[in-house]
Design a protein around this motif. Structure first.
Motif, PDB file in Angstrom:
ATOM      1  N   THR A  19       0.837  -1.200  -0.097  1.00  0.00           N
ATOM      2  CA  THR A  19       0.027  -0.100   0.049  1.00  0.00           C
ATOM      3  C   THR A  19       1.118   1.149   0.146  1.00  0.00           C
ATOM      4  OG1 THR A  19      -0.301   0.349   2.368  1.00  0.00           O
ATOM      5  CG2 THR A  19      -1.664  -1.274   1.381  1.00  0.00           C
ATOM      6  N   GLU A  20       0.336   2.369  -0.459  1.00  0.00           N
ATOM      7  CA  GLU A  20       0.827   3.739  -0.042  1.00  0.00           C
ATOM      8  C   GLU A  20       1.137   3.875   1.198  1.00  0.00           C
ATOM      9  OE1 GLU A  20      -1.598   7.199  -0.568  1.00  0.00           O
ATOM     10  OE2 GLU A  20      -2.722   5.836  -1.877  1.00  0.00           O
ATOM     11  N   GLY A  21       2.360   4.719   1.515  1.00  0.00           N
ATOM     12  CA  GLY A  21       2.507   4.970   3.046  1.00  0.00           C
ATOM     13  C   GLY A  21       1.371   5.829   3.854  1.00  0.00           C
ATOM     14  N   LEU A  22       1.390   5.472   4.823  1.00  0.00           N
ATOM     15  CA  LEU A  22       0.513   6.164   5.822  1.00  0.00           C
ATOM     16  C   LEU A  22       1.114   7.358   6.423  1.00  0.00           C
ATOM     17  CD1 LEU A  22      -1.030   2.980   7.648  1.00  0.00           C
ATOM     18  CD2 LEU A  22      -1.749   3.949   5.679  1.00  0.00           C
ATOM     19  N   GLY A  23       0.156   8.412   6.684  1.00  0.00           N
ATOM     20  CA  GLY A  23       0.602   9.714   7.348  1.00  0.00           C
ATOM     21  C   GLY A  23       1.340  10.972   6.338  1.00  0.00           C
ATOM     22  N   ASP A  24       1.220  10.528   5.018  1.00  0.00           N
ATOM     23  CA  ASP A  24       1.779  11.648   4.187  1.00  0.00           C
ATOM     24  C   ASP A  24       1.257  12.966   4.555  1.00  0.00           C
ATOM     25  OD1 ASP A  24       2.639  12.966   2.023  1.00  0.00           O
ATOM     26  OD2 ASP A  24       2.585  11.472   0.576  1.00  0.00           O
ATOM     27  N   VAL A  25       1.699  13.910   4.623  1.00  0.00           N
ATOM     28  CA  VAL A  25       1.166  15.257   4.914  1.00  0.00           C
ATOM     29  C   VAL A  25       0.655  15.888   3.541  1.00  0.00           C
ATOM     30  CG1 VAL A  25       2.495  15.803   6.950  1.00  0.00           C
ATOM     31  CG2 VAL A  25       3.494  16.248   4.636  1.00  0.00           C
ATOM     32  N   GLU A  26       1.223  15.544   2.376  1.00  0.00           N
ATOM     33  CA  GLU A  26       1.014  16.022   1.185  1.00  0.00           C
ATOM     34  C   GLU A  26      -0.396  15.379   0.585  1.00  0.00           C
ATOM     35  OE1 GLU A  26       3.860  15.495  -1.793  1.00  0.00           O
ATOM     36  OE2 GLU A  26       5.459  16.311  -0.870  1.00  0.00           O
ATOM     37  N   LYS A  27      -0.911  14.529   1.142  1.00  0.00           N
ATOM     38  CA  LYS A  27      -2.049  13.914   0.888  1.00  0.00           C
ATOM     39  C   LYS A  27      -3.152  14.767   1.612  1.00  0.00           C
ATOM     40  CE  LYS A  27      -1.406   9.665   1.847  1.00  0.00           C
ATOM     41  NZ  LYS A  27      -1.310   8.426   2.131  1.00  0.00           N
ATOM     42  N   ASP A  29      -5.518  13.893   3.715  1.00  0.00           N
ATOM     43  CA  ASP A  29      -6.722  13.226   4.262  1.00  0.00           C
ATOM     44  C   ASP A  29      -6.503  12.098   4.741  1.00  0.00           C
ATOM     45  OD1 ASP A  29      -9.153  12.039   3.756  1.00  0.00           O
ATOM     46  OD2 ASP A  29      -9.275  11.937   1.648  1.00  0.00           O
ATOM     47  N   ALA A  30      -6.952  12.355   6.186  1.00  0.00           N
ATOM     48  CA  ALA A  30      -6.680  11.312   7.234  1.00  0.00           C
ATOM     49  C   ALA A  30      -7.540  10.090   7.081  1.00  0.00           C
ATOM     50  CB  ALA A  30      -6.745  11.706   8.582  1.00  0.00           C
ATOM     51  N   LYS A  31      -8.793  10.486   6.408  1.00  0.00           N
ATOM     52  CA  LYS A  31      -9.754   9.193   6.273  1.00  0.00           C
ATOM     53  C   LYS A  31      -9.123   8.456   5.255  1.00  0.00           C
ATOM     54  CE  LYS A  31     -14.069  11.705   7.481  1.00  0.00           C
ATOM     55  NZ  LYS A  31     -15.207  12.049   6.938  1.00  0.00           N
ATOM     56  N   ASN A  32      -8.424   8.856   4.331  1.00  0.00           N
ATOM     57  CA  ASN A  32      -7.848   7.928   3.294  1.00  0.00           C
ATOM     58  C   ASN A  32      -6.886   7.076   3.725  1.00  0.00           C
ATOM     59  OD1 ASN A  32      -7.412   7.449   0.311  1.00  0.00           O
ATOM     60  ND2 ASN A  32      -5.378   8.144   0.677  1.00  0.00           N
ATOM     61  N   ASP A  33      -6.128   7.534   4.725  1.00  0.00           N
ATOM     62  CA  ASP A  33      -5.285   6.405   5.620  1.00  0.00           C
ATOM     63  C   ASP A  33      -5.723   5.507   6.346  1.00  0.00           C
ATOM     64  OD1 ASP A  33      -3.038   7.849   4.247  1.00  0.00           O
ATOM     65  OD2 ASP A  33      -2.547   9.122   6.164  1.00  0.00           O
ATOM     66  N   VAL A  34      -6.975   5.722   7.007  1.00  0.00           N
ATOM     67  CA  VAL A  34      -7.720   4.866   7.797  1.00  0.00           C
ATOM     68  C   VAL A  34      -8.153   3.839   6.778  1.00  0.00           C
ATOM     69  CG1 VAL A  34      -9.592   4.556   9.205  1.00  0.00           C
ATOM     70  CG2 VAL A  34      -8.265   6.562   9.724  1.00  0.00           C
ATOM     71  N   TRP A  35      -8.748   4.178   5.788  1.00  0.00           N
ATOM     72  CA  TRP A  35      -9.284   3.274   4.883  1.00  0.00           C
ATOM     73  C   TRP A  35      -8.306   2.159   4.129  1.00  0.00           C
ATOM     74  CZ3 TRP A  35     -13.602   1.838   5.858  1.00  0.00           C
ATOM     75  CH2 TRP A  35     -14.725   2.686   6.263  1.00  0.00           C
ATOM     76  N   ILE A  36      -7.160   2.726   3.999  1.00  0.00           N
ATOM     77  CA  ILE A  36      -5.873   1.903   3.461  1.00  0.00           C
ATOM     78  C   ILE A  36      -5.600   0.823   4.337  1.00  0.00           C
ATOM     79  CG2 ILE A  36      -3.380   1.770   2.552  1.00  0.00           C
ATOM     80  CD1 ILE A  36      -3.911   4.763   1.402  1.00  0.00           C
ATOM     81  N   PHE A  37      -5.394   1.509   5.715  1.00  0.00           N
ATOM     82  CA  PHE A  37      -5.267   0.365   6.712  1.00  0.00           C
ATOM     83  C   PHE A  37      -6.191  -0.655   6.942  1.00  0.00           C
ATOM     84  CE2 PHE A  37      -4.807  -0.858  11.345  1.00  0.00           C
ATOM     85  CZ  PHE A  37      -3.349  -1.179  11.120  1.00  0.00           C
ATOM     86  N   THR A  38      -7.524  -0.029   6.812  1.00  0.00           N
ATOM     87  CA  THR A  38      -8.678  -1.070   7.209  1.00  0.00           C
ATOM     88  C   THR A  38      -8.522  -2.146   5.937  1.00  0.00           C
ATOM     89  OG1 THR A  38      -9.741   0.565   8.129  1.00  0.00           O
ATOM     90  CG2 THR A  38     -11.136  -1.263   6.973  1.00  0.00           C
TER      91      THR A  38
END
Length: 512
Positions: A19-27, A29-38
């Motif tokens: 997956t793409e890395g989590l916590g990327d400040v340039e994105k 969108d914190a929800k995007n990270d949660v869904w990727i992890f999920t």
């Protein structure tokens, strides 16, 4: 995605999802990270979490997604009022992947209180909960331990000097640091040996097709704004997979039939034995692929299709036999037909000659092999078609008196009646054999379904025993750390799980 044949398990494919890395400040969108992890949790059998440096409070805070998992995943379809009543972390433990924490560029010494420790001990010490710690800081530890009781840790030194990191992909393996290669080899060995086969709730093994359908199902749910539900996804997949299982089983039946059946067969029993062998293989293929067919809806579909195949097979066998018998009779009767046309029997004593020639032809017909199950019926039809000719020859035979003609005619009718009675008995025997085969087919379905349910029961029991053992380990840790209240709640979860394990399983009921 990277797929390769599993290096240690025949018939398995190792699928690596990155997956793409989590916590990327340039994105932003914190929800995007949660869904990727999920999504990673839902799809993987082993979840590898990468981080840099050390496992400290900052690293744990960055893994805050684990505290939100139950808000983004449901195990069961919700009843009235939203969440499924009684759903807690105990439900999730059954279905969550094993957790591997890979710490890159690790620079510390693996020591604790002056003694050397293992990587796993390092992880467990980092996850050790401490009384009096603020709840917010404690949550990542709590939920990581709660949702991922199966945990493993690997620490990796920097793979090469800083000046070479920019061209790391170009470096030969010999140029990499031994302190990086050694744990990398142990990591790969662990994945190859211990990463379990991905299964769905209930123990059904996930194939490549299932994994693709599973990903689509979860992504559609996420994009629609819904919370992905494991039970709903599994039920949706079961419908797709069970329909495919029926189609595959029918294909297996036809493939088996192609090389097993040589039509026409000499008896109905021989044909039904071929059908039974093909049906048995088809059922095995169906049982291997189908899952959660609790009402046997798809198994009944398969049985209906196989019953139709049997009817079609019997019809084909009769046609093949009939065609062969007619061809044999046509060839054997040519000489008889020619003599009739030439008037060879229109002489005194011609009727007896006709009967003798016809009996000789019938004897030759009966000696011809591989005529199949229609031999008697086709012969009877043929002899019926010749009754008019026989009567004409009888009437023109001047050597016979009227009384003799009556006797001969009565004898011919008696022989025809005897053949009809014999044919009727054969038809009755065929009917009884078909009824017996229906009983056999029903028993075969029940037998294979019973075996599958027993296999599923053992798989479920193994899952529950594993979950119980992991919960017991976590309870012991909680007691050592002084969290008696949480340990008591965990004990209740374990009691519920034990009751579930001891609950009687439902019996098999197949309606055909």
């Amino acid at each position: 995605m990277w797929c390769l044949p599993h290096p240690r398990r025949a018939g398995h494919t190792l699928v690596l999802l990155d997956t793409e890395g989590l916590g990327d400040v340039e994105k932003g969108d914190a929800k995007n990270d949660v869904w990727i992890f999920t999504l990673a949790v839902l799809l993987s059998g082993t979840l590898v979490y990468n981080s840099l440096g050390t496992i400290d409070q900052r690293a744990l805070e960055q893994l805050h997604y684990v505290t939100e998992l139950t808000e983004h995943i449901k195990v069961k379809v919700a009843g009235e009022g939203g969440r499924q009543k009684g759903e807690d972390s105990a439900e999730f433990v059954h279905f969550f992947p094993a957790f591997v924490w890979a710490v890159r560029d690790f620079t510390l010494q693996l020591e604790l209180d002056g003694r050397e420790i293992t990587e796993d001990e390092y992880l467990e010490n980092a996850l050790k909960r401490r009384q009096g710690q603020p709840e917010k800081l404690d949550l990542p530890k709590k939920y990581l331990r709660q949702y991922f009781p199966s945990r493993k840790c690997f620490v990796f030194d920097r793979p090469a000097p800083r000046c070479d990191l920019a061209r790391l992909d170009e470096l030969p393996e010999a140029a990499l640091s031994p302190d990086f290669l050694e744990p990398a080899q142990r990591f790969c060995s662990h994945i190859h040996q211990h990463a379990g086969t991905k299964t769905l709730p209930g123990g059904h093994v996930v194939t490549g097709t299932l994994l693709g359908n599973l990903a689509v199902t979860y992504v559609i749910a996420i994009r629609s704004g819904a919370v992905p539900c494991m039970e709903s996804a599994v039920l949706a997949l079961a419908q797709i997979e069970n329909s495919a299982a029926v189609g595959e089983a029918v294909a297996v039946y036809e493939e088996q039939l192609e090389w097993r059946a040589a039509l026409p067969t000499e008896s109905v029993q021989e044909l039904l034995e071929v059908h039974a062998q093909c049906e048995r293989e088809a059922l095995r293929a169906f049982m291997a692929r189908a899952f959660k067919d609790d009402e046997q809806q798809y198994q009944q579909q398969l049985k209906d299709k196989l019953d139709s195949k049997r009817t079609e097979l019997c019809h084909r066998n009769e046609e093949a036999s009939s065609d062969r018998c007619k061809a044999v009779l046509m060839e054997l009767s040519q000489e008889l037909e020619e003599r009739v046309r030439e008037g060879s029997y229109s002489v005194p004593g011609g009727y007896q000659r006709f009967l003798a020639d016809q009996r000789e032809m019938v004897e030759k017909y009966q000696r011809v092999p591989w005529k199949g199950i229609m031999a008697a019926e086709v012969l009877q039809e043929f002899l019926k078609s010749k009754e008019t000719v026989a009567q004409a020859v009888l009437q023109t035979d001047q050597s016979l008196t009227d009384r003799q003609r009556e006797i001969e005619a009565e004898r011919a009718r008696a022989e025809a009646a005897e053949r009809e009675a014999q044919l009727s008995q054969e038809m009755q025997a065929k009917t009884e054999q078909l009824l017996q085969d229906q009983t056999r087919s029903h028993q075969e379905h029940v037998q294979q379904l019973t075996a599958k349910m027993e296999q599923d029961r053992k798989q479920l029991l193994a899952e529950q025993e594993r979950a119980l053992a992991l919960k017991l380990q976590e309870q012991e840790r909680l007691l050592r750390e002084g969290f008696r209240g949480e340990a008591a709640r965990l004990e209740q979860q374990m009691q519920n799980l034990r009751q579930e394990m001891n609950r009687p399983r439902r019996s098999v009921c197949v309606v055909c």
